[in-house]
Design a protein around this motif. Structure first.
Motif, PDB file in Angstrom:
ATOM      1  N   LEU A   1       0.833  -1.213   0.000  1.00  0.00           N
ATOM      2  CA  LEU A   1       0.000   0.000   0.000  1.00  0.00           C
ATOM      3  C   LEU A   1       0.863   1.255   0.000  1.00  0.00           C
ATOM      4  N   LEU A   2       1.874   1.295   0.847  1.00  0.00           N
ATOM      5  CA  LEU A   2       2.739   2.459   0.907  1.00  0.00           C
ATOM      6  C   LEU A   2       3.602   2.590  -0.346  1.00  0.00           C
ATOM      7  N   TRP A   3       4.001   1.477  -0.917  1.00  0.00           N
ATOM      8  CA  TRP A   3       4.798   1.510  -2.146  1.00  0.00           C
ATOM      9  C   TRP A   3       3.998   2.102  -3.299  1.00  0.00           C
ATOM     10  N   VAL A   4       2.767   1.665  -3.456  1.00  0.00           N
ATOM     11  CA  VAL A   4       1.900   2.208  -4.508  1.00  0.00           C
ATOM     12  C   VAL A   4       1.692   3.705  -4.296  1.00  0.00           C
ATOM     13  N   ALA A   5       1.536   4.116  -3.033  1.00  0.00           N
ATOM     14  CA  ALA A   5       1.302   5.535  -2.734  1.00  0.00           C
ATOM     15  C   ALA A   5       2.478   6.408  -3.133  1.00  0.00           C
ATOM     16  N   GLN A   6       3.654   5.853  -3.293  1.00  0.00           N
ATOM     17  CA  GLN A   6       4.821   6.630  -3.714  1.00  0.00           C
ATOM     18  C   GLN A   6       5.081   6.531  -5.217  1.00  0.00           C
ATOM     19  N   VAL A   7       4.941   5.340  -5.791  1.00  0.00           N
ATOM     20  CA  VAL A   7       5.283   5.131  -7.200  1.00  0.00           C
ATOM     21  C   VAL A   7       4.252   5.762  -8.129  1.00  0.00           C
ATOM     22  N   LEU A   8       2.985   5.556  -7.814  1.00  0.00           N
ATOM     23  CA  LEU A   8       1.933   6.010  -8.729  1.00  0.00           C
ATOM     24  C   LEU A   8       1.940   7.523  -8.931  1.00  0.00           C
ATOM     25  N   PRO A   9       2.043   8.361  -7.868  1.00  0.00           N
ATOM     26  CA  PRO A   9       2.102   9.809  -8.115  1.00  0.00           C
ATOM     27  C   PRO A   9       3.308  10.225  -8.967  1.00  0.00           C
ATOM     28  N   TYR A  10       4.418   9.542  -8.810  1.00  0.00           N
ATOM     29  CA  TYR A  10       5.594   9.879  -9.627  1.00  0.00           C
ATOM     30  C   TYR A  10       5.328   9.626 -11.108  1.00  0.00           C
TER      31      TYR A  10
ATOM     32  N   ILE B   1       0.849   1.737 -17.220  1.00  0.00           N
ATOM     33  CA  ILE B   1       0.538   0.705 -16.229  1.00  0.00           C
ATOM     34  C   ILE B   1      -0.961   0.471 -16.076  1.00  0.00           C
ATOM     35  N   ASP B   2      -1.782   1.473 -16.399  1.00  0.00           N
ATOM     36  CA  ASP B   2      -3.233   1.289 -16.235  1.00  0.00           C
ATOM     37  C   ASP B   2      -3.939   0.900 -17.528  1.00  0.00           C
ATOM     38  N   GLY B   3      -3.187   0.771 -18.623  1.00  0.00           N
ATOM     39  CA  GLY B   3      -3.760   0.328 -19.892  1.00  0.00           C
ATOM     40  C   GLY B   3      -4.364   1.430 -20.739  1.00  0.00           C
ATOM     41  N   SER B   4      -4.321   2.666 -20.269  1.00  0.00           N
ATOM     42  CA  SER B   4      -4.905   3.764 -21.054  1.00  0.00           C
ATOM     43  C   SER B   4      -4.014   4.203 -22.203  1.00  0.00           C
ATOM     44  N   LEU B   5      -2.785   3.732 -22.255  1.00  0.00           N
ATOM     45  CA  LEU B   5      -1.864   4.062 -23.340  1.00  0.00           C
ATOM     46  C   LEU B   5      -1.308   2.749 -23.914  1.00  0.00           C
ATOM     47  N   PRO B   6      -2.119   2.049 -24.729  1.00  0.00           N
ATOM     48  CA  PRO B   6      -1.660   0.752 -25.267  1.00  0.00           C
ATOM     49  C   PRO B   6      -0.547   0.940 -26.299  1.00  0.00           C
ATOM     50  N   ALA B   7       0.093  -0.155 -26.611  1.00  0.00           N
ATOM     51  CA  ALA B   7       1.198  -0.113 -27.580  1.00  0.00           C
ATOM     52  C   ALA B   7       0.652   0.096 -28.991  1.00  0.00           C
TER      53      ALA B   7
ATOM     54  N   VAL C   1       8.661 -10.899 -11.022  1.00  0.00           N
ATOM     55  CA  VAL C   1       8.311 -10.172 -12.253  1.00  0.00           C
ATOM     56  C   VAL C   1       9.482 -10.155 -13.233  1.00  0.00           C
ATOM     57  N   VAL C   2      10.451 -11.032 -13.030  1.00  0.00           N
ATOM     58  CA  VAL C   2      11.643 -11.024 -13.874  1.00  0.00           C
ATOM     59  C   VAL C   2      11.295 -11.345 -15.320  1.00  0.00           C
TER      60      VAL C   2
ATOM     61  N   GLU D   1      -0.036  -6.407  -8.819  1.00  0.00           N
ATOM     62  CA  GLU D   1      -1.390  -6.129  -8.340  1.00  0.00           C
ATOM     63  C   GLU D   1      -2.121  -7.412  -7.970  1.00  0.00           C
ATOM     64  N   ARG D   2      -1.963  -8.452  -8.819  1.00  0.00           N
ATOM     65  CA  ARG D   2      -2.608  -9.738  -8.514  1.00  0.00           C
ATOM     66  C   ARG D   2      -2.053 -10.362  -7.235  1.00  0.00           C
ATOM     67  N   MET D   3      -0.778 -10.165  -7.004  1.00  0.00           N
ATOM     68  CA  MET D   3      -0.148 -10.786  -5.843  1.00  0.00           C
ATOM     69  C   MET D   3      -0.512 -10.079  -4.534  1.00  0.00           C
ATOM     70  N   TYR D   4      -0.622  -8.754  -4.572  1.00  0.00           N
ATOM     71  CA  TYR D   4      -0.731  -8.005  -3.317  1.00  0.00           C
ATOM     72  C   TYR D   4      -2.018  -7.203  -3.152  1.00  0.00           C
TER      73      TYR D   4
END
Length: 376
Positions: free
Chosen positions: A36-45, A55-61, A111-112, A125-128
């Protein structure tokens, strides 16, 4: 008029903004307990850099290749790498690198195999995520059951604040009223006056106000506790006053061996002159048995080891009968005295036992119940 593609627009915005070091923005690495705390730091960046679409799929390849019309005079159409895909791919690998660099070694192994940022994010996301929802419920239950216990007011407030901050970090921020209700609920009974004051006031308290009142109330409690302890120590160390006159040690009148009351133990005044049938009128001393002076003038008045000749002779001759000692002695502090003369007692209790009595000079007697009395 030329148009700019979505990818080019994102790239233009990204290139125009100063990019802070990721290590300065995200200070913790993801492990099995701090998702929870990790997401709170990475996502705003990622949002600040315009990269959250990876990461959210709104910008597909985009398509990886495109058909290129041949030049005039050349052959048919050819296949070429899509430049939009190239730009997207570079940004996606940047996001993947950002994610991987914020993972602990144990989590990175899961995730390697991910080749895109979206793939790595979905795996995490599926794991945690499911365990994180459980974690949110656990935090709310902790807030509902938290107790101050032996913690100081500051320690207790920080403990509640940490739990509330964890919820806020994942978008589950508590309102001030809810936070204050959790804080007041865990206070012990001796804080009831403070709780009543806060909950019944019509004005709205802020969290800072409640914290200040909590510290002030604890300070007052510590003050009163210290004053009470000092008072208890003073009372315990206070020397009890000793009674005088007809009251001896423990507030009780002492009694001499003859059964009459004596001045209290520790009293510096001389013993009161006892009533006498004939000694005072004849001028015979009650202590030494000699004439021309009375007991108050006798040299042996304070000599407890002194015994008159007549008393020694009577004690030596007595084998089964106890001779009453006519002499007066300083109060010994004894609570039990024995005499065979009931008239000498103000409080009488008939002795019915069979114990033997032995006095200091060795004389003794086993008195029958009819002739022995005990004064308490």
């Amino acid at each position: 008029m030329s148009t700019m593609s979505t990818v080019d627009g994102v790239a233009a915005v990204f290139s125009s903004m100063p990019t802070p070091a990721f290590s300065q923005m995200v200070s913790m690495k993801l492990n099995h307990e701090n998702y929870l705390l990790w997401v709170a730091q990475v996502l705003p960046y990622l949002r600040s850099q315009g990269l959250s679409g990876h990461i959210d799929g709104s910008l597909p390849a985009p398509r990886q290749t495109v058909a290129v019309d041949p030049a005039e005079g050349s052959g048919g159409r050819t296949i070429a790498i899509n430049p939009e895909f190239t730009s997207w791919y570079h940004q996606d690998q940047l996001v993947l690198s950002v994610i991987n660099s914020s993972l602990s070694e144990e989590v990175l192994a899961t995730v390697v195999d991910a080749t895109t940022a979206r793939g790595a994010w979905s795996t995490l996301e599926r794991m945690y995520a499911s365990s994180s929802r459980v974690r949110i419920m656990q935090i709310r239950m902790q807030l509902a059951t938290i107790q101050k216990g032996d913690l100081t007011a500051a320690e207790y407030f920080r403990k509640v604040k940490r739990l509330a901050d964890t919820l806020a970090a994942v978008g589950k921020r508590l309102e001030d009223e809810e936070f204050i209700s959790y804080l007041l609920r865990g206070l012990p009974a001796d804080y009831d006056s403070l709780v009543t004051s806060i909950t019944t006031r019509p004005d709205t308290y802020t969290i800072s106000d409640v914290y200040a009142h909590l510290l002030s109330f604890e300070t007052r409690q510590e003050y009163h506790t210290a004053v009470g302890q000092i008072s208890s120590v003073n009372n315990a160390n206070r020397v009890p006053s000793r009674g005088g006159g007809a009251f001896g040690q423990n507030g009780r009148g002492g009694r001499g061996r003859g059964g009459r009351s004596q001045p209290g133990r520790g009293n510096n005044r001389p013993p009161a002159r006892p009533p006498s049938n004939n000694s005072s009128s004849s001028g015979t001393c009650q202590i030494c048995g000699k004439g021309n002076h009375n007991a108050l003038q006798c040299w042996h008045r304070f000599d407890q080891a002194y015994q008159a000749e007549s008393t020694v002779k009577q004690a030596a001759a007595a084998t089964h009968e106890y001779a009453v000692d006519p002499n007066w002695y300083m109060d010994s502090g004894a609570t039990d005295h024995i005499t065979s003369d009931l008239e000498r007692l103000t409080t009488r209790e008939r002795y019915t036992g069979g114990d033997k009595i032995q006095v200091a000079n060795g004389a003794g007697s086993s008195h029958e119940a009819s002739s022995s009395q005990r004064q308490m």
